[in-house]
Design a protein around this motif. Sequence first.
Motif, PDB file in Angstrom:
ATOM      1  N   GLY A  26      -9.638 -94.354  42.128  1.00 48.48           N
ATOM      2  CA  GLY A  26      -9.918 -94.861  40.790  1.00 48.48           C
ATOM      3  C   GLY A  26     -10.595 -93.839  39.885  1.00 48.48           C
ATOM      4  N   ARG A  27     -11.153 -94.358  38.815  1.00 50.78           N
ATOM      5  CA  ARG A  27     -11.733 -93.512  37.757  1.00 50.78           C
ATOM      6  C   ARG A  27     -12.809 -92.565  38.287  1.00 50.78           C
ATOM      7  N   GLU A  28     -13.665 -93.110  39.146  1.00 50.75           N
ATOM      8  CA  GLU A  28     -14.786 -92.296  39.636  1.00 50.75           C
ATOM      9  C   GLU A  28     -14.279 -91.047  40.373  1.00 50.75           C
ATOM     10  N   ALA A  29     -13.255 -91.235  41.202  1.00 53.55           N
ATOM     11  CA  ALA A  29     -12.718 -90.102  41.969  1.00 53.55           C
ATOM     12  C   ALA A  29     -12.063 -89.081  41.037  1.00 53.55           C
ATOM     13  N   LEU A  30     -11.371 -89.567  40.000  1.00 50.93           N
ATOM     14  CA  LEU A  30     -10.683 -88.637  39.092  1.00 50.93           C
ATOM     15  C   LEU A  30     -11.680 -87.865  38.234  1.00 50.93           C
ATOM     16  N   VAL A  31     -12.734 -88.533  37.800  1.00 51.33           N
ATOM     17  CA  VAL A  31     -13.757 -87.813  37.021  1.00 51.33           C
ATOM     18  C   VAL A  31     -14.427 -86.756  37.921  1.00 51.33           C
ATOM     19  N   ARG A  32     -14.691 -87.127  39.171  1.00 53.71           N
ATOM     20  CA  ARG A  32     -15.302 -86.164  40.109  1.00 53.71           C
ATOM     21  C   ARG A  32     -14.374 -84.955  40.292  1.00 53.71           C
ATOM     22  N   LEU A  33     -13.089 -85.256  40.499  1.00 54.95           N
ATOM     23  CA  LEU A  33     -12.092 -84.188  40.683  1.00 54.95           C
ATOM     24  C   LEU A  33     -12.087 -83.227  39.498  1.00 54.95           C
ATOM     25  N   LEU A  34     -11.991 -83.779  38.288  1.00 53.00           N
ATOM     26  CA  LEU A  34     -11.801 -82.912  37.117  1.00 53.00           C
ATOM     27  C   LEU A  34     -13.092 -82.216  36.717  1.00 53.00           C
ATOM     28  N   THR A  35     -14.232 -82.826  37.028  1.00 47.27           N
ATOM     29  CA  THR A  35     -15.505 -82.143  36.754  1.00 47.27           C
ATOM     30  C   THR A  35     -15.623 -80.911  37.661  1.00 47.27           C
ATOM     31  N   ILE A  36     -15.294 -81.080  38.931  1.00 46.26           N
ATOM     32  CA  ILE A  36     -15.314 -79.936  39.861  1.00 46.26           C
ATOM     33  C   ILE A  36     -14.316 -78.877  39.394  1.00 46.26           C
ATOM     34  N   PHE A  37     -13.113 -79.346  39.057  1.00 49.00           N
ATOM     35  CA  PHE A  37     -12.028 -78.422  38.675  1.00 49.00           C
ATOM     36  C   PHE A  37     -12.406 -77.565  37.460  1.00 49.00           C
ATOM     37  N   TYR A  38     -12.856 -78.204  36.371  1.00 51.15           N
ATOM     38  CA  TYR A  38     -13.137 -77.404  35.170  1.00 51.15           C
ATOM     39  C   TYR A  38     -14.367 -76.524  35.361  1.00 51.15           C
ATOM     40  N   GLU A  43     -15.209 -70.354  35.852  1.00 52.21           N
ATOM     41  CA  GLU A  43     -15.622 -69.177  36.652  1.00 52.21           C
ATOM     42  C   GLU A  43     -14.437 -68.247  36.894  1.00 52.21           C
ATOM     43  N   ASP A  44     -13.258 -68.641  36.407  1.00 52.58           N
ATOM     44  CA  ASP A  44     -12.038 -67.900  36.739  1.00 52.58           C
ATOM     45  C   ASP A  44     -11.671 -66.937  35.612  1.00 52.58           C
ATOM     46  N   PRO A  45     -11.506 -65.636  35.930  1.00 55.90           N
ATOM     47  CA  PRO A  45     -11.261 -64.662  34.853  1.00 55.90           C
ATOM     48  C   PRO A  45      -9.973 -64.896  34.073  1.00 55.90           C
ATOM     49  N   LEU A  46      -8.955 -65.476  34.736  1.00 61.19           N
ATOM     50  CA  LEU A  46      -7.679 -65.703  34.040  1.00 61.19           C
ATOM     51  C   LEU A  46      -7.742 -66.938  33.135  1.00 61.19           C
ATOM     52  N   LEU A  47      -8.535 -67.935  33.530  1.00 60.56           N
ATOM     53  CA  LEU A  47      -8.537 -69.204  32.794  1.00 60.56           C
ATOM     54  C   LEU A  47      -9.739 -69.376  31.860  1.00 60.56           C
ATOM     55  N   TRP A 103      -4.084 -72.463  37.410  1.00 56.18           N
ATOM     56  CA  TRP A 103      -4.529 -73.825  37.059  1.00 56.18           C
ATOM     57  C   TRP A 103      -4.140 -74.798  38.170  1.00 56.18           C
ATOM     58  N   VAL A 104      -2.889 -74.717  38.607  1.00 57.31           N
ATOM     59  CA  VAL A 104      -2.406 -75.611  39.674  1.00 57.31           C
ATOM     60  C   VAL A 104      -3.184 -75.348  40.965  1.00 57.31           C
ATOM     61  N   SER A 105      -3.326 -74.083  41.303  1.00 54.49           N
ATOM     62  CA  SER A 105      -3.978 -73.725  42.567  1.00 54.49           C
ATOM     63  C   SER A 105      -5.430 -74.211  42.597  1.00 54.49           C
ATOM     64  N   LEU A 106      -6.147 -74.025  41.482  1.00 56.64           N
ATOM     65  CA  LEU A 106      -7.545 -74.484  41.440  1.00 56.64           C
ATOM     66  C   LEU A 106      -7.626 -76.012  41.493  1.00 56.64           C
ATOM     67  N   LEU A 107      -6.648 -76.687  40.892  1.00 54.02           N
ATOM     68  CA  LEU A 107      -6.684 -78.155  40.904  1.00 54.02           C
ATOM     69  C   LEU A 107      -6.395 -78.695  42.318  1.00 54.02           C
ATOM     70  N   LEU A 108      -5.465 -78.063  43.014  1.00 50.02           N
ATOM     71  CA  LEU A 108      -5.177 -78.512  44.387  1.00 50.02           C
ATOM     72  C   LEU A 108      -6.393 -78.248  45.287  1.00 50.02           C
ATOM     73  N   ASP A 109      -7.059 -77.117  45.095  1.00 48.14           N
ATOM     74  CA  ASP A 109      -8.289 -76.848  45.869  1.00 48.14           C
ATOM     75  C   ASP A 109      -9.365 -77.877  45.531  1.00 48.14           C
ATOM     76  N   ALA A 110      -9.468 -78.212  44.237  1.00 49.19           N
ATOM     77  CA  ALA A 110     -10.498 -79.173  43.808  1.00 49.19           C
ATOM     78  C   ALA A 110     -10.255 -80.548  44.421  1.00 49.19           C
ATOM     79  N   ALA A 111      -8.992 -80.878  44.685  1.00 50.74           N
ATOM     80  CA  ALA A 111      -8.687 -82.174  45.317  1.00 50.74           C
ATOM     81  C   ALA A 111      -9.323 -82.242  46.698  1.00 50.74           C
ATOM     82  N   ASP A 112      -9.320 -81.121  47.424  1.00 51.79           N
ATOM     83  CA  ASP A 112     -10.005 -81.088  48.735  1.00 51.79           C
ATOM     84  C   ASP A 112     -11.511 -81.224  48.531  1.00 51.79           C
TER      85      ASP A 112
END
Length: 168
Positions: A26-38, A43-47, A103-112
């Motif tokens: 739900g919402r809580e998990a997605l907010v946690r995911l995207l907060t970690i991700f961004y 911290e990423d030189p390309l993004l 972007w994709v790679s960092l998001l998949l890592d953030a899911a873990d």
Amino acid sequence: MEGFTPDGEPERYETTTPSLYDWAGGREALVRLLTIFYGHVLEDPLLEPVFRDMDPHHAEHVAVWLGEVFGGPPAYTGSHGGHAHMIGRHLGRGITEPQRRRWVSLLLDAADEAGLPGDPEFRAAFAGYVEWGSRLAVVFSAPGAEPNPHEPVPRWDWPMPPWPQAGP
Ligand code: HEM
């Protein structure tokens, strides 16, 4: 006997498949995911150059978007300007393939890191959407692109259900 009710009828499996939104947490998990991700994006030189001026509520807004795509409340359409607004935030940005991949790679890592479900079915659905959506973002952020702003927010579903479904 296993597979039968006490009356001898074949046991029915659960027939309603949960939405990807509910399965994700739900919402809580997605907010946690995207907060970690961004956090990692900055911290990423390309993004970092792409996102350094992002809205302070960006992670939350993208969580609302993802929630709607994954079958949760249609709140991005209802109160965030819908598909047209999302498109507008990417227009003219000229997102490159290396940026998209990172972007994709960092998001998949953030899911873990965020502890999203790790089952193959959920992760296949999640990765499939992220790959599809990010490639579209490259296409409509290119110079001169004229995406259709009137499309609805897409709905993503399981490529296969998370458990065997009963027959009729
Ligand atoms: C599945 C892929 C993607 C989705 C679902 C997505 C979703 C979104 C959404 C919903 C917004 C608007 C947020 C709001 O309402 O304020 C947004 C903005 C933005 N997106 Fe994406 N995006 C994707 C891919 C990308 C990629 C690959 C990049 C660049 C590498 C990118 C860069 C941006 C930027 C720079 C903004 C504006 C941020 C701000 O100023 O607040 N997006 N995105």
